[in-house]
Design an enzyme around this catalytic site. Structure first.
Site, mmCIF file in Angstrom:
data_model
loop_
_atom_site.group_PDB
_atom_site.id
_atom_site.type_symbol
_atom_site.label_atom_id
_atom_site.label_comp_id
_atom_site.label_asym_id
_atom_site.label_seq_id
_atom_site.Cartn_x
_atom_site.Cartn_y
_atom_site.Cartn_z
ATOM 1 N N SER A 114 -1.904 -3.989 0.593
ATOM 2 C CA SER A 114 -2.195 -2.943 -0.396
ATOM 3 C C SER A 114 -0.942 -2.112 -0.635
ATOM 4 C CB SER A 114 -3.292 -2.051 0.168
ATOM 5 O OG SER A 114 -3.205 -0.755 -0.339
ATOM 6 N N SER A 115 -0.875 -1.469 -1.817
ATOM 7 C CA SER A 115 0.299 -0.651 -2.123
ATOM 8 C C SER A 115 0.363 0.622 -1.277
ATOM 9 C CB SER A 115 0.305 -0.278 -3.608
ATOM 10 O OG SER A 115 -0.853 0.450 -3.934
ATOM 11 N N CYS A 116 -0.702 0.935 -0.531
ATOM 12 C CA CYS A 116 -0.659 2.159 0.298
ATOM 13 C C CYS A 116 0.206 1.974 1.546
ATOM 14 C CB CYS A 116 -2.055 2.630 0.656
ATOM 15 S SG CYS A 116 -2.888 1.514 1.775
ATOM 16 N N TYR A 143 -5.714 2.630 7.118
ATOM 17 C CA TYR A 143 -5.724 1.346 6.410
ATOM 18 C C TYR A 143 -4.291 0.824 6.257
ATOM 19 C CZ TYR A 143 -6.909 -1.914 2.610
ATOM 20 O OH TYR A 143 -7.084 -3.028 1.832
ATOM 21 N N LYS A 147 -2.519 -2.674 7.522
ATOM 22 C CA LYS A 147 -1.943 -3.635 6.579
ATOM 23 C C LYS A 147 -0.457 -3.884 6.857
ATOM 24 C CE LYS A 147 -5.544 -4.794 4.247
ATOM 25 N NZ LYS A 147 -6.013 -6.197 4.324
ATOM 26 N N HIS A 186 -13.510 3.217 -4.969
ATOM 27 C CA HIS A 186 -12.240 3.685 -5.530
ATOM 28 C C HIS A 186 -12.522 4.395 -6.861
ATOM 29 C CE1 HIS A 186 -10.491 0.696 -2.712
ATOM 30 N NE2 HIS A 186 -9.602 1.650 -2.581
HETATM 31 P P1 GDP Z 1 -6.223 5.953 -3.535
HETATM 32 O O1 GDP Z 1 -5.480 5.252 -4.630
HETATM 33 O O2 GDP Z 1 -6.045 5.322 -2.206
HETATM 34 O O3 GDP Z 1 -5.926 7.431 -3.505
HETATM 35 O O4 GDP Z 1 -7.786 5.744 -3.792
HETATM 36 P P2 GDP Z 1 -8.896 6.203 -4.843
HETATM 37 O O5 GDP Z 1 -9.036 5.155 -5.882
HETATM 38 O O6 GDP Z 1 -10.124 6.516 -4.048
HETATM 39 O O7 GDP Z 1 -8.402 7.576 -5.513
HETATM 40 C C1 GDP Z 1 -7.374 7.620 -6.473
HETATM 41 C C2 GDP Z 1 -7.303 8.989 -7.112
HETATM 42 O O8 GDP Z 1 -8.443 9.180 -7.959
HETATM 43 C C3 GDP Z 1 -7.309 10.168 -6.138
HETATM 44 O O9 GDP Z 1 -6.420 11.156 -6.640
HETATM 45 C C4 GDP Z 1 -8.744 10.660 -6.231
HETATM 46 O O10 GDP Z 1 -8.906 12.041 -5.892
HETATM 47 C C5 GDP Z 1 -9.020 10.443 -7.706
HETATM 48 N N1 GDP Z 1 -10.446 10.422 -8.083
HETATM 49 C C6 GDP Z 1 -10.978 11.128 -9.133
HETATM 50 N N2 GDP Z 1 -12.300 10.962 -9.192
HETATM 51 C C7 GDP Z 1 -12.624 10.102 -8.179
HETATM 52 C C8 GDP Z 1 -13.862 9.538 -7.747
HETATM 53 O O11 GDP Z 1 -14.929 9.802 -8.269
HETATM 54 N N3 GDP Z 1 -13.789 8.673 -6.684
HETATM 55 C C9 GDP Z 1 -12.604 8.355 -6.064
HETATM 56 N N4 GDP Z 1 -12.609 7.478 -5.039
HETATM 57 N N5 GDP Z 1 -11.425 8.908 -6.445
HETATM 58 C C10 GDP Z 1 -11.431 9.762 -7.487
#
Ligand code: GDP
Length: 321
Positions: A114-116, A143, A147, A186
């Protein structure tokens, strides 16, 4: 560098570990045209976190090729809430499969990360060499550490035992088969669902977590699967390879695109009590491009298709029960 397939999958026994997940299922769909013999481990009999289960299954099923897409995954909140599972499950799954692949003579293995894995403040776009050059984003370091260990396992088995094990690092993926549970998903599936439910209920607002300012790069899972098969056929080296779309957008822009696709006409509200995570993680796709691969699915088309999948497979089935 040649981009012609050097490693043919035709006639090979191919195990897609994690075939029920979004990525594994997309790899299975993509492999349908490669003339290989697919084998699957059943979750009810094989616990991938147990070495004995994995070894016994691999000894009796003898895959020639492994796509290691099995993992415990989740969004920003799930990572933060279940750190032990994100670290332990992922370490065990990858270590067990990679060790058993070595012991049973698997010809080629692709590990998916993953890119994280990259430092929180890595220079953008992030090149593969940025790995381990700085501190990680705390919301998903559990995570990420697992990875990173997976990449190092693949590299170390290549160095010590000569195994042809490679690693691909996809950006944020979305598409059919995604998790639409609001607590563990996500952002993209979460926003699709929230927009749909807000439209149906006639709500005035839709709540987006965080400030809306972080940037994220999204890739349709079918593009990711295509890149994985391409790497399996053409790439054999130590370094992991980024798999991305090459463009990113803010969470606010993503939310605007989602409400447009879904047809929700209300306002966006930003809940800043929720974490933003890393400010930006756009990956460089130069390495994969030099291997002759490009993405095909535009974000807007992918959003429309994924919303359609959600309506047919999640909304339709839950309204029946
Ligand atoms: P990340 O890429 O590992 O940070 O994973 P996420 O996809 O969970 O979150 C990406 C970004 O989207 C973060 O800045 C979250 O705060 C934002 N975000 C906004 N609304 C939502 C939501 O309803 N669910 C999630 N998971 N993230 C959200």
């Amino acid at each position: 560098m040649t981009t012609e397939p050097q490693f043919s999958l035709a006639g090979k026994r191919v195990w897609v570990a994690g075939h029920r997940g979004m990525v594994g299922a997309a790899i299975v769909r993509r492999l349908a045209s490669e003339g290989c013999d697919l084998v699957f481990a059943d979750r009810s009999t094989v616990d991938l976190r147990r070495q004995a289960d994995v070894e016994a299954w691999m000894r009796s099923n003898k895959p020639d090729v492994v796509f290691l897409a099995a993992a415990k995954v989740g969004g920003i909140l799930a990572n933060d809430r279940f750190p032990a599972q994100f670290l332990y499950d992922n370490l065990m799954i990858e270590a067990n499969i990679i060790q058993a692949a070595h012991e049973t003579g698997v010809q080629k293995l692709l590990f998916l990360g993953s890119s994280c894995i990259y430092p929180k403040f890595a220079e953008q776009p992030i090149v593969e060499e940025a790995l381990l050059t700085g501190a990680l984003e705390p919301t998903n370091e559990w995570y990420a550490i697992a990875k990173i260990a997976g990449i190092k396992l693949a590299q170390s088995y290549r160095r010590q035992y000569g195994c042809d094990f490679i690693s691909a690092m996809p950006t944020n993926l979305y598409g059919p088969g995604d998790n639409f549970d609001l607590q563990s998903s996500h952002v993209l599936p979460a926003l699709l669902r929230k927009a749909h439910e807000a439209k149906i209920s006639g709500a005035d607002t839709l709540t987006v977590w965080g400030s809306g300012t972080p940037y994220r790069e999204f890739l349709h899972v079918d593009d990711c699967a295509d890149a994985c098969v391409h790497l399996m056929q053409t790439y054999s080296d130590d370094s992991h390879v980024n798999v991305g779309s090459g463009t990113d957008l803010t969470i606010r822009s993503l939310a605007e695109a989602v409400v447009e696709v879904v047809g929700f006409a209300g306002d966006l509200v930003f809940d800043t009590t929720k974490p933003d995570g890393t400010p930006r993680k756009l990956m460089s796709g130069a390495k994969l491009r030099s291997l002759g691969w490009r993405p095909n699915i535009e974000l807007l088309d992918g959003l429309k298709q994924t919303y359609g999948w959600y309506l047919d497979n999640v909304v339709a089935t839950t309204s029946k029960t």
